[in-house]
Motif scaffolding. Sequence first.
Motif, PDB file in Angstrom:
ATOM      1  N   PHE A 144       0.783  -1.262  -0.076  1.00 26.26           N
ATOM      2  CA  PHE A 144      -0.247   0.053   0.106  1.00 26.26           C
ATOM      3  C   PHE A 144       1.024   1.334   0.198  1.00 26.26           C
ATOM      4  O   PHE A 144       1.696   1.370   1.195  1.00 26.26           O
TER       5      PHE A 144
ATOM      6  N   SER B 112      -1.753  -8.802  14.805  1.00 24.76           N
ATOM      7  CA  SER B 112      -2.630  -7.532  14.313  1.00 24.76           C
ATOM      8  C   SER B 112      -1.637  -6.481  13.353  1.00 24.76           C
ATOM      9  O   SER B 112      -1.110  -6.545  13.013  1.00 24.76           O
ATOM     10  N   GLY B 113      -2.124  -6.498  12.017  1.00 23.11           N
ATOM     11  CA  GLY B 113      -1.476  -6.071  11.180  1.00 23.11           C
ATOM     12  C   GLY B 113      -0.078  -6.458  10.948  1.00 23.11           C
ATOM     13  O   GLY B 113       0.290  -6.209   9.990  1.00 23.11           O
TER      14      GLY B 113
ATOM     15  N   GLY C  12      -0.784  -8.415   8.365  1.00 22.37           N
ATOM     16  CA  GLY C  12      -1.667  -8.891   6.495  1.00 22.37           C
ATOM     17  C   GLY C  12      -2.233 -10.418   5.937  1.00 22.37           C
ATOM     18  O   GLY C  12      -2.635 -10.334   5.747  1.00 22.37           O
ATOM     19  N   LYS C  13      -3.015 -10.210   7.334  1.00 23.72           N
ATOM     20  CA  LYS C  13      -3.771 -11.667   7.027  1.00 23.72           C
ATOM     21  C   LYS C  13      -5.183 -11.122   5.938  1.00 23.72           C
ATOM     22  O   LYS C  13      -4.572 -11.844   5.373  1.00 23.72           O
ATOM     23  N   SER C  14      -5.559 -10.730   6.998  1.00 26.28           N
ATOM     24  CA  SER C  14      -7.229  -9.735   5.894  1.00 26.28           C
ATOM     25  C   SER C  14      -5.968  -9.619   4.340  1.00 26.28           C
ATOM     26  O   SER C  14      -7.053  -9.847   3.613  1.00 26.28           O
ATOM     27  N   THR C  15      -5.320  -8.847   4.161  1.00 26.96           N
ATOM     28  CA  THR C  15      -4.908  -8.199   2.642  1.00 26.96           C
ATOM     29  C   THR C  15      -4.849 -10.069   2.093  1.00 26.96           C
ATOM     30  O   THR C  15      -5.001  -9.543   1.447  1.00 26.96           O
TER      31      THR C  15
ATOM     32  N   GLU D 148     -11.861 -13.606   9.994  1.00 28.99           N
ATOM     33  CA  GLU D 148     -11.925 -12.576  11.911  1.00 28.99           C
ATOM     34  C   GLU D 148     -13.679 -13.424  11.432  1.00 28.99           C
ATOM     35  O   GLU D 148     -14.291 -11.847  12.450  1.00 28.99           O
TER      36      GLU D 148
HETATM   37  N1  LIG Z   1      -6.171  -0.398   2.343  1.00 26.59           N
HETATM   38  C1  LIG Z   1      -5.595   0.271   2.950  1.00 26.59           C
HETATM   39  N2  LIG Z   1      -5.098   1.439   2.680  1.00 26.59           N
HETATM   40  C2  LIG Z   1      -3.453   1.013   3.315  1.00 26.59           C
HETATM   41  N3  LIG Z   1      -3.167   0.352   4.157  1.00 26.59           N
HETATM   42  C3  LIG Z   1      -3.887  -0.947   4.574  1.00 26.59           C
HETATM   43  C4  LIG Z   1      -4.970  -0.853   3.642  1.00 26.59           C
HETATM   44  N4  LIG Z   1      -5.367  -2.211   4.459  1.00 26.59           N
HETATM   45  C5  LIG Z   1      -4.966  -2.305   4.889  1.00 26.59           C
HETATM   46  N5  LIG Z   1      -3.634  -1.530   5.341  1.00 26.59           N
HETATM   47  C6  LIG Z   1      -2.110  -1.360   6.018  1.00 26.59           C
HETATM   48  O1  LIG Z   1      -1.982  -3.180   5.264  1.00 26.59           O
HETATM   49  C7  LIG Z   1      -1.246  -3.858   6.587  1.00 26.59           C
HETATM   50  C8  LIG Z   1      -1.835  -5.234   7.497  1.00 26.59           C
HETATM   51  O2  LIG Z   1      -3.780  -4.997   7.134  1.00 26.59           O
HETATM   52  P1  LIG Z   1      -4.282  -6.117   7.517  1.00 26.59           P
HETATM   53  O3  LIG Z   1      -5.473  -5.930   7.523  1.00 26.59           O
HETATM   54  O4  LIG Z   1      -4.176  -7.489   6.720  1.00 26.59           O
HETATM   55  O5  LIG Z   1      -3.854  -6.695   9.066  1.00 26.59           O
HETATM   56  P2  LIG Z   1      -4.596  -7.939  10.055  1.00 26.59           P
HETATM   57  O6  LIG Z   1      -3.764  -8.586  10.183  1.00 26.59           O
HETATM   58  O7  LIG Z   1      -5.729  -8.635   9.168  1.00 26.59           O
HETATM   59  O8  LIG Z   1      -5.073  -7.260  10.979  1.00 26.59           O
HETATM   60  P3  LIG Z   1      -5.907  -7.168  11.848  1.00 26.59           P
HETATM   61  O9  LIG Z   1      -6.123  -8.789  12.878  1.00 26.59           O
HETATM   62  O10 LIG Z   1      -5.751  -6.700  12.500  1.00 26.59           O
HETATM   63  O11 LIG Z   1      -7.515  -7.815  11.774  1.00 26.59           O
HETATM   64  C9  LIG Z   1      -1.269  -2.686   8.192  1.00 26.59           C
HETATM   65  O12 LIG Z   1      -0.839  -2.191   8.306  1.00 26.59           O
HETATM   66  C10 LIG Z   1      -2.619  -2.060   7.733  1.00 26.59           C
HETATM   67  O13 LIG Z   1      -2.087  -0.169   8.528  1.00 26.59           O
END
Ligand SMILES: Nc1ncnc2c1ncn2[C@@H]1O[C@H](COP(=O)(O)OP(=O)(O)OP(=O)(O)O)[C@@H](O)[C@H]1O
Lengths: 337, 249, 334
Positions: free
Chosen positions: B20, B45-46, B48-51, B171
């Motif tokens: 990003f 958290s953060g 990158g799992k959701s990504t 989640e």
């Molecule tokens: N659309 C976006 N634009 C910019 N940064 C993003 C975007 N989506 C996610 N991020 C960043 O990418 C990183 C990973 O985000 P992600 O949502 O994948 O984390 P996660 O592992 O799912 O966390 P959580 O357990 O809190 O859901 C985070 O630092 C987040 O700020």
Amino acid sequence: MTQATIPTRVPSRLQDLREQAGRIPFIRRKEFTYGSLAGLAVFAVLFLPRTVPLTPAGMAVIALLVVGSIAWAAIFFSDELKPEWSKTLTAFALLILFGFLYYRYSTAQWSRMMTLFMNMEVIKVALPRLLEGLVITVKIAISSWVISTLLGLFLAVFRAFDNRVLNIFIIAYVDVFRAIPIMVLMVVIYFALPYVGLTLDAMTSAILALGLNSAAYVAEIFRGGIMSVKKGQIEAARALGLNTWQTMRLVLLPQAIRVVMPPLVGNYVASAKDTALASSISVIEMMKAALVEQAMLANPSPLIFCFVLYLLMFVPLTRLSSILEQRMKKSQRKANV
Amino acid sequence: MSDQTSPEIMIEVVDLHKRFKDLHVLKGISTTVKRSEVVAVMGPSGSGKSTFLRCLNRLEEPNSGHIYIEGVDILSPYIDINKLRTEMGMVFQSFNLFPHMTCIQNVMLAPMHVRKISRDEAYERGIKLLEKVGLAHKADAYPEQLSGGQQQRVAIARALAMQPQIMFFDEPTSALDPEMIGEVLDVMSTLAREGMTMVVVSHEMGFIRKAADRVLFLADGLLVEEGSPEEIFNNPQHARTKDFLSKIL
Amino acid sequence: MPMTTATTAKANTSAKFMRSHPAWMHWVRHPYFLRGTLVALILYALFLLPAPGAPAALADKLNLGVFTVLVLAWSALILADGDRPDWLQSIVAFGLVGVMGWLFYRYSGAHWDKLAAAFFDWGRLSGSWWLLLDGLKVTLLIGLISTFLSVLIGAAVGILRTLGSPTLNLFLTAYIDIFRSIPMAVLMVVIFFALPYMGISFGSIATTVVALSIGYGAYASESFRAGFEAIHYGQIEAARALGLSRWQCMRMIMLPQAIPVVIPSLTGILVSMLKDTAVASLVASPELLKRARELYTSKASPTPLVASALIYLVVIIPLTRLANLLEHRMKKVR
Ligand SMILES: Nc1ncnc2c1ncn2[C@@H]1O[C@H](COP(=O)(O)OP(=O)(O)OP(=O)(O)O)[C@@H](O)[C@H]1O
Ligand SMILES: [Mg+2]
């Protein structure tokens, strides 16, 4: 478990997926994109009329071309996978195409365009009058702001007392003055009131009409601001031992102002724009000045110049008010979460 | 080459990168998911799992790497992403039911308009699915009239209505009250038992132990560790994993 | 014993207690102060106010101003006090409105005896009503057509903005900013008087429709944008994850959720549009105000002007109410 069939047990659609691989929708394929573009180009080259006074057939060709290119661009733009630069290119190409079509086929006298619309000599002659008009526009605007703010605040405060009798009168005021078009109000004040012995000069009439109208809006805006503060806020403040005045100053007003500011600025901009209506009762504000000059000099340059001046004045103000609005929305959204 | 992979392999991810702007969120993830496998994704958290999950159905466009679903490269420009997504159901943390439609309408929407099946057929299929998640009696209720757990179960039914080959869960229970988590996990366990291929971002240890075949542990955009739930939970190798597990256990 | 102390403490802070123990009250709420000042105001009104007629001297103007402010302040003291009984507040409210009306009646300098003859001289209008009604027809026609067109433009621009292409947004924002900034009167006048030099000329009604549609299209697109922004992004994501295409997502998920948000502000646009049709008299559209002014000149009476103002009120107040109602209802639903 119910004996409902389980959706996962369907036969593998591997084949399907493989076939789909080549099956993106027709209009999204390269063949279509470039093919139709070439088609449009060929169509333009072959059929665009060569002579200027347009025949109906020529008009039809141009209309087709315009519709076709807009449709093509729409398809292109709605494809999220196309890179941004190609869209930029498309947008500008479209603009150039339309510009060309207009240039080529409108009956405008191109050789005289500059002398007609941006004739510096004409503007130079008209400028002193236009600036005088500008001063009057600003005067009307500021005076009506003052009137509407004071009157609106007064109405909002008395509305906040929430007395049934007063409410009737205040609501009536707000409803009537929001419903009457400003221009009608101006005309009535300027032309009709003298018949009952109330003679106001044109500029005062304009200021009064604008002020009375915008006060109705300002009253509603302030009322919205006062109501937007939750009852719990006041109770919490009182519970902390703040007195009425402190509660007002430290808790109520800061919250209300944040809500009130964006629409208030929007309203000021709106009533400043409405100063142009004063021309209908022969106030020589900027637009009237431009109109008079364009009639006298038989050239629309003063009007165009006045248009540009209005843009220069109001685009920043409009921007400002939408930025404020946006900011408020954001903070509200945060507060809601 | 990927066309020759065994049909047993459902998803193959090769060196996936996602940025990003300046933020490098996924730094080269490679893994495979077999048919009928249930894979749990864990990580702080953060991380990158959701990504990662959202890249798998291209809700996010990866910057580089390959994703093959049943051997088809889904990042190819010749793929119609909308058709592709019908093969993959997704369930979100925040349910995202459409508030202007009843439950059954929510479930029927995609089959009717994407798969173009008839209204009657879609209705029949929808009711069966609502039965499956135990909510047939709520078919005509609007989402706002349901509890969180019920909403999430409708969301699962909605995803299943497309008869997807794979289900992604991001989640699904973390926005729910504890007593509602069970009902959603039950539905998911049933799905797993029935042989659905699933990728689940979750920190529900009980569910993972019971239903997951494999756990992926992500940290800082890297796949730090993977293995069976027993291996990961009882004998984590990597310091990040140990640290994380010690915090949530 | 603690029980009793608690109850006494409660009784001691009640409004009733405070009123019967003036020492506890702020002095401006003290009954003696209020009664005294009321008597003073009445004496002021009886003996100190200037003679009837528009005040000419500065001293007289100041005198009136001071009196007005005092009356307002005094009634505010009663009205703002939540503990006063309703009937008392209502009497004060009536009194306030009455005094204000009386002041205006006495000091505006208007010839009230001429009012009816000048403003409501219906006899003089007989036979010319159809002209006003004709004007109203044109007003409504212009208003409805332009509302329809501007909603179309607004929806199109709003939808295009959801594509999120920076280039496209640049053009669309330019359109919106320009037409929200330019006064409607200026827009009409430029279209009517300047564009013909460019080989583009419209009749006066067409000019009005074009100017109103383009101008209000910009406002309508802002309403649509607000409507789309109110949708949670998760909705769009869920729709796309189900395989709905962009257009399907717009049609089935976004528009149905945006329209309830947009409708009230569109009603507002219709209202403003109807009011702004009056501006068309600048470019000689035969709408209501124009007709009224023609009649005003030909009959040498202000009655047609007053009549037109009343017609506007009758048409527009219900619409404003409707807009408010819709907005209220929407807020409740959300
Ligand atoms: N659309 C976006 N634009 C910019 N940064 C993003 C975007 N989506 C996610 N991020 C960043 O990418 C990183 C990973 O985000 P992600 O949502 O994948 O984390 P996660 O592992 O799912 O966390 P959580 O357990 O809190 O859901 C985070 O630092 C987040 O700020
Ligand atoms: Mg996440």
